[in-house]
Design a protein around this motif. Structure first.
Motif, PDB file in Angstrom:
ATOM      1  N   ALA A  48      51.725  35.220  59.691  1.00  0.00           N
ATOM      2  CA  ALA A  48      50.818  33.911  59.818  1.00  0.00           C
ATOM      3  C   ALA A  48      49.428  34.561  59.375  1.00  0.00           C
ATOM      4  O   ALA A  48      48.677  33.991  58.667  1.00  0.00           O
ATOM      5  CB  ALA A  48      50.845  33.489  61.237  1.00  0.00           C
ATOM      6  N   VAL A  49      49.179  36.003  59.990  1.00  0.00           N
ATOM      7  CA  VAL A  49      47.685  36.488  59.374  1.00  0.00           C
ATOM      8  C   VAL A  49      47.787  36.686  57.794  1.00  0.00           C
ATOM      9  O   VAL A  49      46.879  36.399  57.320  1.00  0.00           O
ATOM     10  CB  VAL A  49      47.692  37.744  60.201  1.00  0.00           C
ATOM     11  CG1 VAL A  49      46.634  38.663  59.753  1.00  0.00           C
ATOM     12  CG2 VAL A  49      47.786  37.589  61.720  1.00  0.00           C
ATOM     13  N   ASP A  51      49.549  35.310  55.564  1.00  0.00           N
ATOM     14  CA  ASP A  51      49.294  33.554  54.919  1.00  0.00           C
ATOM     15  C   ASP A  51      47.828  33.238  55.095  1.00  0.00           C
ATOM     16  O   ASP A  51      47.245  32.741  53.996  1.00  0.00           O
ATOM     17  CB  ASP A  51      50.220  32.892  55.506  1.00  0.00           C
ATOM     18  CG  ASP A  51      51.752  32.935  55.133  1.00  0.00           C
ATOM     19  OD1 ASP A  51      51.870  33.842  54.316  1.00  0.00           O
ATOM     20  OD2 ASP A  51      52.624  32.474  55.860  1.00  0.00           O
ATOM     21  N   LYS A  52      47.293  33.331  56.337  1.00  0.00           N
ATOM     22  CA  LYS A  52      46.001  32.717  56.672  1.00  0.00           C
ATOM     23  C   LYS A  52      44.880  33.622  55.751  1.00  0.00           C
ATOM     24  O   LYS A  52      43.837  32.997  54.992  1.00  0.00           O
ATOM     25  CB  LYS A  52      45.375  32.909  58.123  1.00  0.00           C
ATOM     26  CG  LYS A  52      43.872  32.675  58.160  1.00  0.00           C
ATOM     27  CD  LYS A  52      43.805  32.666  59.878  1.00  0.00           C
ATOM     28  CE  LYS A  52      42.218  32.353  59.924  1.00  0.00           C
ATOM     29  NZ  LYS A  52      42.011  32.032  61.454  1.00  0.00           N
ATOM     30  N   TYR A  53      45.075  34.835  55.391  1.00  0.00           N
ATOM     31  CA  TYR A  53      43.916  35.599  54.703  1.00  0.00           C
ATOM     32  C   TYR A  53      44.528  36.084  53.379  1.00  0.00           C
ATOM     33  O   TYR A  53      43.935  36.641  52.715  1.00  0.00           O
ATOM     34  CB  TYR A  53      43.450  36.916  55.584  1.00  0.00           C
ATOM     35  CG  TYR A  53      42.780  36.526  56.823  1.00  0.00           C
ATOM     36  CD1 TYR A  53      41.578  36.304  56.811  1.00  0.00           C
ATOM     37  CD2 TYR A  53      43.407  36.661  58.090  1.00  0.00           C
ATOM     38  CE1 TYR A  53      40.770  35.923  57.892  1.00  0.00           C
ATOM     39  CE2 TYR A  53      42.855  36.252  59.281  1.00  0.00           C
ATOM     40  CZ  TYR A  53      41.431  35.738  59.254  1.00  0.00           C
ATOM     41  OH  TYR A  53      40.974  35.644  60.145  1.00  0.00           O
ATOM     42  N   LYS A  54      45.524  35.504  52.978  1.00  0.00           N
ATOM     43  CA  LYS A  54      46.162  35.579  51.559  1.00  0.00           C
ATOM     44  C   LYS A  54      46.380  37.184  51.310  1.00  0.00           C
ATOM     45  O   LYS A  54      45.855  37.573  50.150  1.00  0.00           O
ATOM     46  CB  LYS A  54      45.325  34.903  50.502  1.00  0.00           C
ATOM     47  CG  LYS A  54      45.266  33.485  50.960  1.00  0.00           C
ATOM     48  CD  LYS A  54      44.391  32.527  49.782  1.00  0.00           C
ATOM     49  CE  LYS A  54      44.504  31.190  49.970  1.00  0.00           C
ATOM     50  NZ  LYS A  54      44.274  30.626  51.018  1.00  0.00           N
ATOM     51  N   GLY A  68      36.450  35.054  63.088  1.00  0.00           N
ATOM     52  CA  GLY A  68      37.538  35.336  62.352  1.00  0.00           C
ATOM     53  C   GLY A  68      37.418  35.167  60.700  1.00  0.00           C
ATOM     54  O   GLY A  68      38.143  34.834  59.905  1.00  0.00           O
ATOM     55  N   LYS A  69      36.098  34.776  60.371  1.00  0.00           N
ATOM     56  CA  LYS A  69      35.382  34.626  59.111  1.00  0.00           C
ATOM     57  C   LYS A  69      35.495  35.792  58.398  1.00  0.00           C
ATOM     58  O   LYS A  69      34.949  36.840  58.981  1.00  0.00           O
ATOM     59  CB  LYS A  69      34.238  34.001  58.918  1.00  0.00           C
ATOM     60  CG  LYS A  69      33.569  33.885  57.552  1.00  0.00           C
ATOM     61  CD  LYS A  69      32.212  33.142  57.612  1.00  0.00           C
ATOM     62  CE  LYS A  69      31.670  33.262  56.424  1.00  0.00           C
ATOM     63  NZ  LYS A  69      30.317  33.054  56.085  1.00  0.00           N
ATOM     64  N   GLU A  70      36.167  35.998  57.192  1.00  0.00           N
ATOM     65  CA  GLU A  70      36.262  37.062  56.513  1.00  0.00           C
ATOM     66  C   GLU A  70      34.860  37.680  55.864  1.00  0.00           C
ATOM     67  O   GLU A  70      34.174  36.996  55.089  1.00  0.00           O
ATOM     68  CB  GLU A  70      37.465  36.959  55.315  1.00  0.00           C
ATOM     69  CG  GLU A  70      37.359  38.265  54.379  1.00  0.00           C
ATOM     70  CD  GLU A  70      38.599  38.097  53.562  1.00  0.00           C
ATOM     71  OE1 GLU A  70      38.391  39.098  52.511  1.00  0.00           O
ATOM     72  OE2 GLU A  70      39.456  37.317  53.507  1.00  0.00           O
TER      73      GLU A  70
END
Length: 94
Positions: A48-49, A51-54, A68-70
């Motif tokens: 899930a991590v 996928d979320k952050y590609k 949680g913003k990159e």
């Protein structure tokens, strides 16, 4: 801030890096072992991590704010702990 590494190999665990980041970041490791499978729930959470952050390659180091913003992304940094820390500082000083 959070520092997330998608693997246990690479700069993240080098001597000097752990000391630098311990008081500045909340460290999160997301591992994708190939030889020893993780328990299903653990593997699903890690995916899930990813996928979320590609996350497409390993190692990937994400620098995230408290929401949680990159803020930035690094791969393996050649040159040892000092070079890796310098790259983290470039991202966090923007």
């Amino acid at each position: 801030m959070h520092l997330v590494q998608a693997t246990r190999r690479g700069n993240f665990l080098e001597e000097g890096v752990q000391d630098y980041v311990k008081d500045k970041f909340q460290l999160v490791e997301v591992d994708f072992p190939q030889l020893k499978p993780l328990p299903k729930k653990h593997a699903e959470a890690n995916q899930a991590v990813a996928d979320k952050y590609k996350i497409e390659g390993y190692p990937t180091v994400l620098i995230l704010d408290g929401e949680g913003k990159e803020l930035g992304r690094l791969g393996y940094v050649d040159g040892g702990p000092k070079a890796f820390i310098a790259e983290i500082e470039k991202v966090t000083k923007k």
